[in-house]
Design an enzyme around this catalytic site. Structure first.
Site, PDB file in Angstrom:
ATOM      1  N   GLU A 185      19.773  17.521  -4.261  1.00  0.00           N
ATOM      2  CA  GLU A 185      20.398  16.433  -3.513  1.00  0.00           C
ATOM      3  C   GLU A 185      21.589  15.891  -4.292  1.00  0.00           C
ATOM      4  O   GLU A 185      21.832  16.277  -5.440  1.00  0.00           O
ATOM      5  CB  GLU A 185      19.369  15.338  -3.212  1.00  0.00           C
ATOM      6  CG  GLU A 185      18.209  15.833  -2.356  1.00  0.00           C
ATOM      7  CD  GLU A 185      17.193  14.754  -2.049  1.00  0.00           C
ATOM      8  OE1 GLU A 185      17.371  13.611  -2.515  1.00  0.00           O
ATOM      9  OE2 GLU A 185      16.217  15.044  -1.344  1.00  0.00           O
ATOM     10  N   GLU A 208      10.057  -0.344  -5.239  1.00  0.00           N
ATOM     11  CA  GLU A 208      11.397  -0.806  -4.896  1.00  0.00           C
ATOM     12  C   GLU A 208      11.611  -2.290  -5.150  1.00  0.00           C
ATOM     13  O   GLU A 208      12.736  -2.727  -5.382  1.00  0.00           O
ATOM     14  CB  GLU A 208      11.707  -0.489  -3.430  1.00  0.00           C
ATOM     15  CG  GLU A 208      13.157  -0.748  -3.067  1.00  0.00           C
ATOM     16  CD  GLU A 208      13.515  -0.323  -1.663  1.00  0.00           C
ATOM     17  OE1 GLU A 208      14.630  -0.664  -1.209  1.00  0.00           O
ATOM     18  OE2 GLU A 208      12.688   0.341  -1.007  1.00  0.00           O
ATOM     19  N   HIS A 250      19.610   1.196   2.717  1.00  0.00           N
ATOM     20  CA  HIS A 250      18.529   2.128   2.404  1.00  0.00           C
ATOM     21  C   HIS A 250      17.634   1.678   1.255  1.00  0.00           C
ATOM     22  O   HIS A 250      16.420   1.709   1.374  1.00  0.00           O
ATOM     23  CB  HIS A 250      19.141   3.492   2.080  1.00  0.00           C
ATOM     24  CG  HIS A 250      18.153   4.576   1.813  1.00  0.00           C
ATOM     25  ND1 HIS A 250      17.201   4.952   2.743  1.00  0.00           N
ATOM     26  CD2 HIS A 250      17.968   5.388   0.729  1.00  0.00           C
ATOM     27  CE1 HIS A 250      16.470   5.941   2.252  1.00  0.00           C
ATOM     28  NE2 HIS A 250      16.899   6.214   1.029  1.00  0.00           N
ATOM     29  N   ARG A 309      25.398   8.913  -3.923  1.00  0.00           N
ATOM     30  CA  ARG A 309      25.386   8.222  -2.643  1.00  0.00           C
ATOM     31  C   ARG A 309      26.441   7.133  -2.512  1.00  0.00           C
ATOM     32  O   ARG A 309      26.975   6.908  -1.431  1.00  0.00           O
ATOM     33  CB  ARG A 309      23.987   7.625  -2.396  1.00  0.00           C
ATOM     34  CG  ARG A 309      22.960   8.684  -2.084  1.00  0.00           C
ATOM     35  CD  ARG A 309      21.593   8.077  -1.887  1.00  0.00           C
ATOM     36  NE  ARG A 309      20.627   9.110  -1.502  1.00  0.00           N
ATOM     37  CZ  ARG A 309      19.318   8.888  -1.367  1.00  0.00           C
ATOM     38  NH1 ARG A 309      18.847   7.680  -1.597  1.00  0.00           N
ATOM     39  NH2 ARG A 309      18.512   9.865  -1.019  1.00  0.00           N
ATOM     40  N   ARG A 367      21.164   4.322  -7.436  1.00  0.00           N
ATOM     41  CA  ARG A 367      19.979   5.171  -7.608  1.00  0.00           C
ATOM     42  C   ARG A 367      20.309   6.641  -7.372  1.00  0.00           C
ATOM     43  O   ARG A 367      20.952   7.004  -6.386  1.00  0.00           O
ATOM     44  CB  ARG A 367      18.884   4.744  -6.623  1.00  0.00           C
ATOM     45  CG  ARG A 367      17.642   5.633  -6.655  1.00  0.00           C
ATOM     46  CD  ARG A 367      16.574   5.089  -5.751  1.00  0.00           C
ATOM     47  NE  ARG A 367      16.916   5.252  -4.346  1.00  0.00           N
ATOM     48  CZ  ARG A 367      16.423   6.215  -3.553  1.00  0.00           C
ATOM     49  NH1 ARG A 367      15.603   7.115  -4.063  1.00  0.00           N
ATOM     50  NH2 ARG A 367      16.750   6.264  -2.282  1.00  0.00           N
ATOM     51  N   SER A 403       0.811  -1.222   0.000  1.00  0.00           N
ATOM     52  CA  SER A 403       0.000   0.000   0.000  1.00  0.00           C
ATOM     53  C   SER A 403       0.841   1.266   0.000  1.00  0.00           C
ATOM     54  O   SER A 403       0.442   2.291   0.543  1.00  0.00           O
ATOM     55  CB  SER A 403      -0.933   0.002   1.218  1.00  0.00           C
ATOM     56  OG  SER A 403      -0.184  -0.117   2.425  1.00  0.00           O
ATOM     57  N   GLY A 404       2.041   1.205  -0.621  1.00  0.00           N
ATOM     58  CA  GLY A 404       2.849   2.402  -0.801  1.00  0.00           C
ATOM     59  C   GLY A 404       2.445   3.139  -2.055  1.00  0.00           C
ATOM     60  O   GLY A 404       1.383   2.890  -2.640  1.00  0.00           O
ATOM     61  N   HIS A 434      22.356   4.535   2.580  1.00  0.00           N
ATOM     62  CA  HIS A 434      22.218   5.983   2.725  1.00  0.00           C
ATOM     63  C   HIS A 434      23.380   6.471   3.573  1.00  0.00           C
ATOM     64  O   HIS A 434      23.638   5.932   4.646  1.00  0.00           O
ATOM     65  CB  HIS A 434      20.892   6.357   3.388  1.00  0.00           C
ATOM     66  CG  HIS A 434      20.524   7.793   3.164  1.00  0.00           C
ATOM     67  ND1 HIS A 434      21.185   8.826   3.800  1.00  0.00           N
ATOM     68  CD2 HIS A 434      19.589   8.380   2.373  1.00  0.00           C
ATOM     69  CE1 HIS A 434      20.666   9.978   3.409  1.00  0.00           C
ATOM     70  NE2 HIS A 434      19.704   9.736   2.537  1.00  0.00           N
ATOM     71  N   ALA A 455      10.056   8.142   3.296  1.00  0.00           N
ATOM     72  CA  ALA A 455      10.850   8.927   2.340  1.00  0.00           C
ATOM     73  C   ALA A 455      10.835  10.390   2.768  1.00  0.00           C
ATOM     74  O   ALA A 455       9.785  11.026   2.781  1.00  0.00           O
ATOM     75  CB  ALA A 455      10.275   8.780   0.934  1.00  0.00           C
ATOM     76  N   GLN A 456      11.999  10.912   3.126  1.00  0.00           N
ATOM     77  CA  GLN A 456      12.052  12.278   3.633  1.00  0.00           C
ATOM     78  C   GLN A 456      12.260  13.307   2.529  1.00  0.00           C
ATOM     79  O   GLN A 456      11.555  14.305   2.428  1.00  0.00           O
ATOM     80  CB  GLN A 456      13.199  12.424   4.653  1.00  0.00           C
ATOM     81  CG  GLN A 456      12.949  11.779   5.992  1.00  0.00           C
ATOM     82  CD  GLN A 456      14.088  12.062   6.962  1.00  0.00           C
ATOM     83  OE1 GLN A 456      15.096  12.663   6.606  1.00  0.00           O
ATOM     84  NE2 GLN A 456      13.925  11.616   8.193  1.00  0.00           N
ATOM     85  N   GLY A 457      13.265  13.047   1.680  1.00  0.00           N
ATOM     86  CA  GLY A 457      13.771  14.086   0.779  1.00  0.00           C
ATOM     87  C   GLY A 457      12.749  14.639  -0.187  1.00  0.00           C
ATOM     88  O   GLY A 457      12.537  15.852  -0.258  1.00  0.00           O
ATOM     89  N   ASP A 471       9.882  -9.598   0.749  1.00  0.00           N
ATOM     90  CA  ASP A 471       8.843 -10.609   0.505  1.00  0.00           C
ATOM     91  C   ASP A 471       8.550 -10.810  -0.977  1.00  0.00           C
ATOM     92  O   ASP A 471       8.453 -11.941  -1.460  1.00  0.00           O
ATOM     93  CB  ASP A 471       7.548 -10.217   1.230  1.00  0.00           C
ATOM     94  CG  ASP A 471       7.730 -10.073   2.732  1.00  0.00           C
ATOM     95  OD1 ASP A 471       8.642 -10.712   3.280  1.00  0.00           O
ATOM     96  OD2 ASP A 471       6.971  -9.316   3.359  1.00  0.00           O
ATOM     97  N   LYS A 475       0.529  -6.008   5.063  1.00  0.00           N
ATOM     98  CA  LYS A 475       0.735  -6.931   6.187  1.00  0.00           C
ATOM     99  C   LYS A 475       0.673  -6.261   7.550  1.00  0.00           C
ATOM    100  O   LYS A 475       0.672  -6.952   8.562  1.00  0.00           O
ATOM    101  CB  LYS A 475       2.036  -7.715   6.019  1.00  0.00           C
ATOM    102  CG  LYS A 475       3.322  -6.932   6.021  1.00  0.00           C
ATOM    103  CD  LYS A 475       4.496  -7.909   5.858  1.00  0.00           C
ATOM    104  CE  LYS A 475       5.831  -7.207   5.839  1.00  0.00           C
ATOM    105  NZ  LYS A 475       6.962  -8.142   5.692  1.00  0.00           N
TER     106      LYS A 475
END
Length: 532
Positions: free
Chosen positions: A115, A376, A352, A291, A387, A10-11, A243, A46-48, A222, A35
């Site tokens: 970034e 992902e 990350h 990164r 990435r 559910s992302g 990260h 996810a912050q950025g 999974d 789940k």
């Protein structure tokens, strides 16, 4: 249970697909399985922000494409990069129409962040909790569609293919078909069968195979493990992005608090134990290098100084500006006694993002018929060997959209399926000792962290393989004799994901992007994907 569209996860990827299917087919059923709680996803953390070209006066598609290709270190699929960058603008607009609110300047223009690896300011964000804002907006949009059902606290055990009908299925079997999934309903503790015309895997990453990760506890690989068991194709699993700047808290295991790369985009400086700004010794882009370069530089400094962390210096950034842009980070630091105006923030790399995963084509099709993958868990060809920051949310939306478009061209009904048997739990009993599962879990995380981290060697990889082989044997015996539980199934999936990371790393006889092996310090002339 039968459904027209089945979404696992559910992302942002799963909900994008669900919203599109529900809108186009209001009389058909869209089922989303998660789940835990509906908002407990990798997206939420996810912050950025989300990268996209919205300021065409200063930026361009070509610039974004070039930045992505450079970060990917020669392994990106250029056609896919162009698809994501160019189609991503429309997907971002859809996200805004669904209610996601991104920060704006006083004149109404969007505030754009920068970034590592980006040549221009192009990151749309909501403070330092962009993913949480996106998840909120999308779940509210989902609630407006009565034909979408979200089933929470439901653990998917396996994909249903011809294997479950009694046929021998191997990697070379043509036209492996997905009919749905077996799930463990955590509320009733019953194993149920869900048949679906179309299935989308949006199960997120596998960061929990490492001792320290920015991923939530649910990120246990999974989807990748299920597809591998079903004889589907997996690729490039060796490319695990660490990260560079997770908050270092002594004694804390599992999920680490993320210090977004946008902090360095706003002027944060990495310093070692001596207070030296060390990134200039590793890359001309300094703190805003991609990164993989920054994470290896930090790892090197930690080894040189014998410390478990370095520092992120934001003392020179005006407090008002820092609090406005990074309120969540400010409060977290304050809660553990760090005054960002006086103290440097201790940081260390943490697992990350997985750049590889379930191999898909440009329409998100997997090697298994009627099974799609996005987000992902998928390997689309966008990221290559590394990435580019904030490309992940963009990729998830683009390929969820493409999966939706593709599946509408080849609809099928569950009424045409052959008879599918119920889950067979004959001969299993409840586990007598949970220590057998919890201790094996710790061993997996220790093996992966110690031997398959930022810097690798052939000897370390060989040791990791041998230990994982033993853990796999022990866990399979336990699985065959024991009533299934989420803990046992997650352990099993994590061992599989770890095995795939190690095998991919062993097959890659070079150092490229996120995979750095001191036995092969140079890049190979032969650029190829490692498909398992």
């Amino acid at each position: 249970m039968q459904t027209d569209f089945l979404v696992i996860g559910s992302g942002i990827a799963g909900l994008t697909f669900a919203l599109k299917a529900a809108k186009k087919y209001p009389d058909q059923k869209v089922t989303v399985i998660t789940k835990t709680a509906a908002d407990e996803t990798n997206t939420k953390y996810a912050q950025g922000g989300i990268a996209g070209v919205t300021d065409f006066e200063r930026d361009s598609f070509d610039k974004h494409i070039e930045d992505t290709l450079i970060a990917g270190d020669g392994l990106c699929n250029k056609a896919v990069v162009e698809i994501v960058v160019k189609e991503g603008v429309d997907r971002i607009q859809e996200l805004i129409e669904w209610g996601a609110q991104f920060d704006k300047e006083a004149d109404g223009d969007y505030k754009l962040g920068k970034e590592g690896g980006h040549g221009e300011f192009r990151i749309l964000h909501h403070k330092d909790v962009t993913g949480k804002e996106i998840e909120r907006a999308m779940l509210e949009a989902v609630a407006a569609h009565p034909n979408i059902e979200i089933i929470k606290h439901c653990f998917v055990l396996d994909l249903i293919t011809q294997h479950h009908l009694g046929y021998l299925v191997t990697k070379s079997t043509p036209d492996i078909d997905c009919y749905g999934v077996y799930v463990l309903n955590l509320k009733t503790n019953e194993i149920e069968t869900i048949l679906a015309g179309t299935t989308l895997l949006a199960t997120g990453g596998n960061g929990q195979v490492y001792r320290s990760t920015t991923n939530p506890n649910i990120a246990t690989g999974d989807g990748v493990a299920m597809v591998y068991r079903a004889k589907g194709r997996i690729e490039n699993m060796e490319f695990i992005q660490f990260h560079p700047t997770a908050l270092y808290e002594p004694g804390v295991r599992g999920q680490s608090f993320l210090i977004t790369e946008a902090v360095r985009g706003d002027g944060g400086i990495l310093r070692n134990k001596k207070g030296e700004a060390f990134m200039e010794r590793y890359d001309e882009r300094k703190d805003l290098a991609p990164r993989d370069i920054v994470a290896r530089a930090i790892d090197s400094e930690m080894k040189i100084t014998g410390t478990e962390h370095v520092y992120l210096d934001v003392r020179h950034i005006p407090l008002e500006k820092f609090v406005e842009h990074f309120p969540n980070i400010y409060e977290k630091c304050k809660s553990i006694g760090i005054d960002v105006t006086k103290d440097m923030i201790p940081v260390a790399p943490a697992a990350h993002y997985s750049c590889g995963g379930i191999k898909t084509n440009e329409w998100a099709r997997t090697s298994i018929r009627n099974l799609y993958a996005a987000g992902e868990c998928a390997s689309t060809g966008l990221h290559g060997a590394n990435r580019l920051a904030s490309n992940s949310l963009l990729e998830a939306m683009v390929f969820a959209h493409r999966a939706f478009l593709d599946c509408t061209q080849q609809r099928r009904s569950v009424n045409d399926f052959p008879p599918v048997p119920e889950w067979n739990a004959t001969g299993t009993t409840d586990p007598k000792e949970m220590i057998l599962i919890t201790q094996s879990l710790k061993e997996v995380q220790q093996v992966m962290s110690d031997y398959v981290g930022i810097v690798r060697t052939n000897v370390r990889l060989q040791r990791a393989q041998k230990r994982l082989d033993l853990l796999w044997e022990e866990t399979e015996l336990l699985y065959q004799a024991t009533t299934v539980s989420p803990q046992l199934c997650e352990l099993r999936n994590m061992i599989t994901a770890s095995y795939l990371i190690v095998k991919g790393a062993q097959f890659r006889k070079e150092s490229r992007g996120l995979h750095y092996n001191t036995d092969y310090p140079a890049k190979s002339r032969l650029v190829q994907n490692i498909v398992l």
